[in-house]
Scaffold this motif. Sequence first.
Motif, PDB file in Angstrom:
ATOM      1  N   GLN A  26       0.863  -1.170   0.000  1.00 25.23           N
ATOM      2  CA  GLN A  26       0.000   0.000   0.000  1.00 25.23           C
ATOM      3  C   GLN A  26       0.907   1.230   0.000  1.00 25.23           C
ATOM      4  N   GLU A  27       1.025   1.869  -1.149  1.00 23.88           N
ATOM      5  CA  GLU A  27       2.001   2.939  -1.334  1.00 23.88           C
ATOM      6  C   GLU A  27       1.743   4.139  -0.436  1.00 23.88           C
ATOM      7  N   VAL A 176       4.880   9.081   9.366  1.00 27.81           N
ATOM      8  CA  VAL A 176       5.992   9.113   8.414  1.00 27.81           C
ATOM      9  C   VAL A 176       6.660   7.745   8.373  1.00 27.81           C
ATOM     10  N   GLN A 177       7.532   7.559   7.362  1.00 28.40           N
ATOM     11  CA  GLN A 177       8.310   6.326   7.227  1.00 28.40           C
ATOM     12  C   GLN A 177       9.763   6.706   6.948  1.00 28.40           C
ATOM     13  N   PHE A 178      10.686   6.134   7.719  1.00 28.69           N
ATOM     14  CA  PHE A 178      12.101   6.481   7.616  1.00 28.69           C
ATOM     15  C   PHE A 178      12.849   5.499   6.722  1.00 28.69           C
ATOM     16  N   LYS A 230       9.561   9.518   4.230  1.00 28.49           N
ATOM     17  CA  LYS A 230       8.407   9.445   3.332  1.00 28.49           C
ATOM     18  C   LYS A 230       7.185  10.002   4.044  1.00 28.49           C
ATOM     19  N   HIS A 231       6.480  10.909   3.345  1.00 26.14           N
ATOM     20  CA  HIS A 231       5.315  11.577   3.925  1.00 26.14           C
ATOM     21  C   HIS A 231       4.311  11.836   2.824  1.00 26.14           C
ATOM     22  N   THR A 235       8.602  13.007  -0.261  1.00 29.33           N
ATOM     23  CA  THR A 235       9.773  12.471   0.439  1.00 29.33           C
ATOM     24  C   THR A 235      10.756  13.602   0.717  1.00 29.33           C
ATOM     25  N   VAL A 236      11.211  13.687   1.964  1.00 30.87           N
ATOM     26  CA  VAL A 236      12.089  14.773   2.393  1.00 30.87           C
ATOM     27  C   VAL A 236      13.411  14.185   2.858  1.00 30.87           C
ATOM     28  N   GLU A 237      14.521  14.779   2.411  1.00 33.53           N
ATOM     29  CA  GLU A 237      15.856  14.367   2.847  1.00 33.53           C
ATOM     30  C   GLU A 237      16.367  15.341   3.897  1.00 33.53           C
ATOM     31  N   ALA A 238      17.097  14.821   4.864  1.00 36.14           N
ATOM     32  CA  ALA A 238      17.752  15.697   5.838  1.00 36.14           C
ATOM     33  C   ALA A 238      18.682  16.659   5.118  1.00 36.14           C
TER      34      ALA A 238
END
Length: 316
Positions: A26-27, A176-178, A230-231, A235-238
């Motif tokens: 489930q994406e 969120v998913q890391f 992932k949100h 998707t956000v990178e540090a």
Amino acid sequence: MLFLPAAALCCLCSALVTMAAEQLIQEDLTLTRRVGESVSFSCAGNEQCDDRDIDWYQKNETFRMILRIDTNDCGVKSGYGHPQKDDFSVGDKQNGCKLQIEKVKPDHSATYYCVCVKLDPHSDDYLIFGSGTKLSVTDEQVVKPVVSVYPAASRAHLEGNSSLLCVASAMFPPLVQFSWKRQKKNGGEAEELPPAEGEQLELRESGRTIAIRMVDGSDSDTYKYSCWVKHEGGTVEAQTQQEVPAPAASCPPEREPADLPALQPADLSFQSQCRVKLLCLLYTVLIVKSLVYCCGLSLLMILTNKGASTNCTHAD
């Protein structure tokens, strides 16, 4: 009846083990909609199932089946007694028979899971679950997280390993998913690290989610690490890559006051472990108390019945 909770826990553990080994895809972690808008839920990976039917469940206060979709022709099999069954249909039939709600309402806010059946010739058949998609029906705007990565002090650091701390904050929805990537210090393409069981701890609190990743201390001279989150908003990178701190010497240096905040996640982890142990102890005490109560009640009933029969004998 006293052992029913323990049996339920065993079933839950078995289900979690199965879900970790095999899982439908489930994406979408979350979906946010306003009242009256439409929404659809995707589910992929059912090639691993032996039955082409996909069941959809809604989890709110209870876990209830909505309907069953035949993925061969996107036909719907209903009749499972869901109180909102008329609100659901099958949409986007060209891309996998998605579960759809034409006009969402506040009481549609829940987590939706797709499920299929796996046949096992050597034991009982079992279910394969998706990871779930949480629907929020609200007027609040989707906000991307702010992501930062830091070195984290921990006991493992003293044993030759290192740990990195990734913080995602100020986002909505909060789920969120890391994931982690590493890149050699002398250049080259970044590679994504596979999820490693037992090597990542996640802590959730109001306004932020924290992930602590264990890293082999021998990589301290080779790699730099980056955290990706992932949100629903993307998707956000540090903003910065973090080098793995070198393993501590046999006698760790004295910590300066500036280092103290880095200890908070480790303290939180310790507190979480203590809470789990206290809950287990409380659960055991409650079971023992229930057994003592039942034994005492049974003994009292036996004595009462014996006394009544004795009185009847004397009366005769």
